[in-house]
Design a protein around this motif. Sequence first.
Motif, PDB file in Angstrom:
ATOM      1  N   THR A  39       0.851  -1.191   0.000  1.00  0.00           N
ATOM      2  CA  THR A  39       0.000   0.000   0.000  1.00  0.00           C
ATOM      3  C   THR A  39       0.884   1.237   0.000  1.00  0.00           C
ATOM      4  N   VAL A  77      -3.797   4.210  -0.722  1.00  0.00           N
ATOM      5  CA  VAL A  77      -4.657   4.307   0.458  1.00  0.00           C
ATOM      6  C   VAL A  77      -4.369   5.635   1.149  1.00  0.00           C
ATOM      7  N   GLN A  80      -2.225   7.561   6.460  1.00  0.00           N
ATOM      8  CA  GLN A  80      -2.085   6.915   7.761  1.00  0.00           C
ATOM      9  C   GLN A  80      -2.068   5.391   7.649  1.00  0.00           C
ATOM     10  N   GLN A  81      -2.588   4.850   6.553  1.00  0.00           N
ATOM     11  CA  GLN A  81      -2.669   3.402   6.387  1.00  0.00           C
ATOM     12  C   GLN A  81      -1.600   2.842   5.447  1.00  0.00           C
ATOM     13  N   SER A  83       1.920   1.636   3.741  1.00  0.00           N
ATOM     14  CA  SER A  83       3.217   1.070   4.128  1.00  0.00           C
ATOM     15  C   SER A  83       4.357   1.797   3.429  1.00  0.00           C
TER      16      SER A  83
END
Length: 195
Positions: A39, A77, A80-81, A83
């Motif tokens: 992500t 995404v 905050q989400q 990677s």
Amino acid sequence: MRQYLIPFVLFTIFLTGCAAKPEVSWDYNQQINWPLMTTWAWFQPGRDNDNRILSLMAQRVHWQVSQDLAAKGLQEVPAQQASLWLSWGFTEKSKLQGTSYNSGFYSSGFYYGPYPWMMTNWPSEVVVNSYEVGRLTLNVIDPANHHVIWQGIASQRLTSDMSPEEQREYITTSVNSLLEKFPPPVDYIPQGTPQ
């Protein structure tokens, strides 16, 4: 003489075609478990991100990066989400190029034999021109510590007064070349890295 002119013209066309492809270099952190990084989001420094104004170039870069990463199975995404965070930059640099020109077949008493390797004292003049090289840099950042863990740089010659279509093609070619080896293969080792 015409029989030698045709291969020369074809060779020139070949070089011109090659020049349209950017020169690309990559480097990355080998300690990262890249298969787990699936992500991503754009790196957004500061707090007033809702008021950002994206230039046309930024829009083209963002769109092409999104397309290329989606094709590789990476999902965009919220930051905050994610990677991975991505950022990019663009710089221009002037370079000089010298070109030699033949001043004539039979000038100044010079002799040209029936074969190219028999030419002697070929009269020529050198013309030096400047041109611009654009460098598109793409950084991949670890959200945990804000360290760059992958970087790609695409350098490509710019032409003056590029049309919108040419600018889109420039961005497409540069981004495609940058992301060609992203995520990096497991067995890839950057040049100059101690083994």
